[in-house]
Design a protein around this motif. Structure first.
Motif, PDB file in Angstrom:
ATOM      1  N   ARG A   1       0.790  -1.194  -0.126  1.00 49.40           N
ATOM      2  CA  ARG A   1      -0.037   0.216  -0.095  1.00 49.40           C
ATOM      3  C   ARG A   1       0.906   1.280   0.041  1.00 49.40           C
ATOM      4  O   ARG A   1       0.409   2.282  -0.785  1.00 49.40           O
ATOM      5  CB  ARG A   1      -0.909  -0.042   1.158  1.00 49.40           C
ATOM      6  CG  ARG A   1      -1.900   1.122   1.343  1.00 49.40           C
ATOM      7  CD  ARG A   1      -2.455   1.494   2.901  1.00 49.40           C
ATOM      8  NE  ARG A   1      -3.269   2.716   2.847  1.00 49.40           N
ATOM      9  CZ  ARG A   1      -3.677   3.150   3.858  1.00 49.40           C
ATOM     10  NH1 ARG A   1      -3.652   2.402   5.003  1.00 49.40           N
ATOM     11  NH2 ARG A   1      -4.380   4.373   3.750  1.00 49.40           N
ATOM     12  N   PHE A   2       2.079   1.047   0.637  1.00 48.67           N
ATOM     13  CA  PHE A   2       2.783   2.238   0.836  1.00 48.67           C
ATOM     14  C   PHE A   2       3.860   2.709  -0.241  1.00 48.67           C
ATOM     15  O   PHE A   2       4.943   2.883   0.210  1.00 48.67           O
ATOM     16  CB  PHE A   2       3.462   2.252   2.361  1.00 48.67           C
ATOM     17  CG  PHE A   2       2.490   2.333   3.323  1.00 48.67           C
ATOM     18  CD1 PHE A   2       1.341   2.911   3.313  1.00 48.67           C
ATOM     19  CD2 PHE A   2       2.456   1.020   4.025  1.00 48.67           C
ATOM     20  CE1 PHE A   2       0.382   2.799   4.353  1.00 48.67           C
ATOM     21  CE2 PHE A   2       1.724   0.807   5.115  1.00 48.67           C
ATOM     22  CZ  PHE A   2       0.515   1.583   5.243  1.00 48.67           C
TER      23      PHE A   2
ATOM     24  N   THR B   1       0.500   6.142  -9.011  1.00 49.66           N
ATOM     25  CA  THR B   1      -0.071   5.234  -7.710  1.00 49.66           C
ATOM     26  C   THR B   1       0.695   5.539  -6.365  1.00 49.66           C
ATOM     27  O   THR B   1       0.562   4.499  -5.740  1.00 49.66           O
ATOM     28  CB  THR B   1      -0.133   3.732  -8.145  1.00 49.66           C
ATOM     29  OG1 THR B   1       1.254   3.429  -8.522  1.00 49.66           O
ATOM     30  CG2 THR B   1      -0.896   3.467  -9.405  1.00 49.66           C
ATOM     31  N   CYS B   2       1.590   6.533  -6.579  1.00 48.01           N
ATOM     32  CA  CYS B   2       2.342   6.854  -5.222  1.00 48.01           C
ATOM     33  C   CYS B   2       1.110   7.134  -3.984  1.00 48.01           C
ATOM     34  O   CYS B   2       0.194   7.774  -4.190  1.00 48.01           O
ATOM     35  CB  CYS B   2       3.053   8.234  -5.597  1.00 48.01           C
ATOM     36  SG  CYS B   2       3.640   8.815  -3.830  1.00 48.01           S
ATOM     37  N   PHE B   3       1.474   6.480  -3.140  1.00 48.45           N
ATOM     38  CA  PHE B   3       0.759   6.551  -1.726  1.00 48.45           C
ATOM     39  C   PHE B   3       0.482   7.883  -1.497  1.00 48.45           C
ATOM     40  O   PHE B   3      -0.613   8.114  -0.854  1.00 48.45           O
ATOM     41  CB  PHE B   3       1.355   5.800  -0.721  1.00 48.45           C
ATOM     42  CG  PHE B   3       0.807   5.944   0.889  1.00 48.45           C
ATOM     43  CD1 PHE B   3      -0.455   5.462   0.944  1.00 48.45           C
ATOM     44  CD2 PHE B   3       1.450   6.300   1.787  1.00 48.45           C
ATOM     45  CE1 PHE B   3      -0.917   5.769   2.479  1.00 48.45           C
ATOM     46  CE2 PHE B   3       0.907   6.947   3.077  1.00 48.45           C
ATOM     47  CZ  PHE B   3      -0.222   6.183   3.089  1.00 48.45           C
TER      48      PHE B   3
ATOM     49  N   GLY C   1      -9.261   6.909   1.347  1.00 48.29           N
ATOM     50  CA  GLY C   1      -9.075   6.307   2.420  1.00 48.29           C
ATOM     51  C   GLY C   1      -7.965   4.982   1.935  1.00 48.29           C
ATOM     52  O   GLY C   1      -7.725   3.986   2.769  1.00 48.29           O
ATOM     53  N   ASP C   2      -7.020   5.323   0.707  1.00 45.22           N
ATOM     54  CA  ASP C   2      -6.044   4.357   0.493  1.00 45.22           C
ATOM     55  C   ASP C   2      -4.855   5.310   0.541  1.00 45.22           C
ATOM     56  O   ASP C   2      -3.816   5.141   1.372  1.00 45.22           O
ATOM     57  CB  ASP C   2      -6.532   3.797  -0.936  1.00 45.22           C
ATOM     58  CG  ASP C   2      -5.256   2.797  -1.383  1.00 45.22           C
ATOM     59  OD1 ASP C   2      -4.443   2.137  -0.611  1.00 45.22           O
ATOM     60  OD2 ASP C   2      -5.276   2.693  -2.636  1.00 45.22           O
ATOM     61  N   GLY C   3      -4.914   6.192  -0.559  1.00 43.69           N
ATOM     62  CA  GLY C   3      -3.663   6.919  -0.721  1.00 43.69           C
ATOM     63  C   GLY C   3      -3.828   8.445   0.391  1.00 43.69           C
ATOM     64  O   GLY C   3      -5.101   8.523   0.525  1.00 43.69           O
TER      65      GLY C   3
ATOM     66  N   ASP D   1      -7.204  10.253   6.817  1.00 45.55           N
ATOM     67  CA  ASP D   1      -8.348   9.311   7.084  1.00 45.55           C
ATOM     68  C   ASP D   1      -8.028   8.365   8.438  1.00 45.55           C
ATOM     69  O   ASP D   1      -6.962   8.441   8.900  1.00 45.55           O
ATOM     70  CB  ASP D   1      -8.625   8.609   5.973  1.00 45.55           C
ATOM     71  CG  ASP D   1      -7.538   7.665   5.604  1.00 45.55           C
ATOM     72  OD1 ASP D   1      -7.437   6.256   6.210  1.00 45.55           O
ATOM     73  OD2 ASP D   1      -6.686   7.974   4.885  1.00 45.55           O
ATOM     74  N   ALA D   2      -9.025   7.563   8.802  1.00 43.31           N
ATOM     75  CA  ALA D   2      -8.906   6.801   9.841  1.00 43.31           C
ATOM     76  C   ALA D   2      -8.165   5.733  10.003  1.00 43.31           C
ATOM     77  O   ALA D   2      -7.345   5.340  10.901  1.00 43.31           O
ATOM     78  CB  ALA D   2     -10.287   6.198  10.199  1.00 43.31           C
TER      79      ALA D   2
END
Length: 234
Positions: free
Chosen positions: A9-10, A106-108, A117-119, A141-142
């Motif tokens: 993800r990161f 697609t950089c975090f 909620g993703d990046g 985000d959370a």
């Protein structure tokens, strides 16, 4: 021995970790301010061994190769520019050059292809009336919660990363983070309307230095950083 594994993800580039995030992870292992140097692209989903040297240096190893080296340092950075208003930061973000062309979409941190909620979805653009400064809003985000309603420090480092890229690179040519020194005064709250700014410090050949700063909803400075960005050899 401590082991770090960078979740997919990161990512920054598709197959390696986002520089700011990785630097923040490594800095979190130190007990003082450090400069973090990225010596090779940090691999994803790969156990990396952490080695502490007697002189205070921390090295992150992939086999026999040093991926990241952190050493004690001071953050040498002039006072950041005054923060824009949230509305000014939103207006600047609409003109982020990464929407037109982006080497790592697609950089975090700054990738326009990452969902909410993703990046982090930090999209710095030129600030109207403030030559040489880029700005963007950011609402954490959370998923970034450290457990007490505040953002984990490594995500503060990540948020301080990519605005520097856009400050020194308005034409969004491929560049990689080489060194990063940051100081987080306090972690912002999840859901807080924050503002991030970046500005160019100087350039020499393929090397470019940038400053960044992160402000909370009240315009208070919460973190700042100095980065060295490097253009790959052609």
């Amino acid at each position: 021995m401590t082991v770090l594994t960078i979740d997919r993800r990161f990512c920054g580039p598709p197959e390696s970790g986002n520089g700011g995030y990785v630097c923040g992870l490594v800095a979190g292992l130190a007990d003082r301010t450090v400069t973090v140097r990225l010596l090779m692209p940090p691999p994803l989903q790969t156990p990396l061994q952490v080695v502490r040297r007697e002189d205070g240096t921390i090295e992150v190893m992939h086999g026999e190769s040093v991926v990241v080296r952190a050493y004690p340092a001071e953050l040498n950075l002039e006072a950041p520019p005054a923060p824009p208003t949230h509305i000014e930061a939103v207006a600047a973000s609409r003109h982020c050059p990464g929407f037109v062309a982006h080497p790592f979409p697609t950089c975090f941190v700054c990738g326009p292809q990452r969902a909410r909620g993703d990046g982090l979805r930090i999209f710095p653009g030129p600030l109207a009336g403030r030559d040489g400064i880029v700005a963007a809003p950011w609402v954490p985000d959370a998923s970034l919660d450290r457990g007490d309603g505040k953002v984990r420090p490594e995500f503060m480092w990540a948020a301080l990363d990519c605005p520097g890229f856009f400050a020194v690179n308005p034409h969004v040519k491929p560049m990689l983070l080489g060194e990063f020194t940051a100081h987080v005064d306090r972690c912002v709250h999840v859901g807080e309307s924050c503002t991030v700014v970046g500005w160019k410090i100087g350039s020499s050949g393929r090397k470019h230095e940038a400053g960044t700063a992160l402000f909370d909803d009240d315009g208070e400075l919460c973190g700042k950083a100095r980065a060295l960005w490097i253009e790959p050899r052609t």
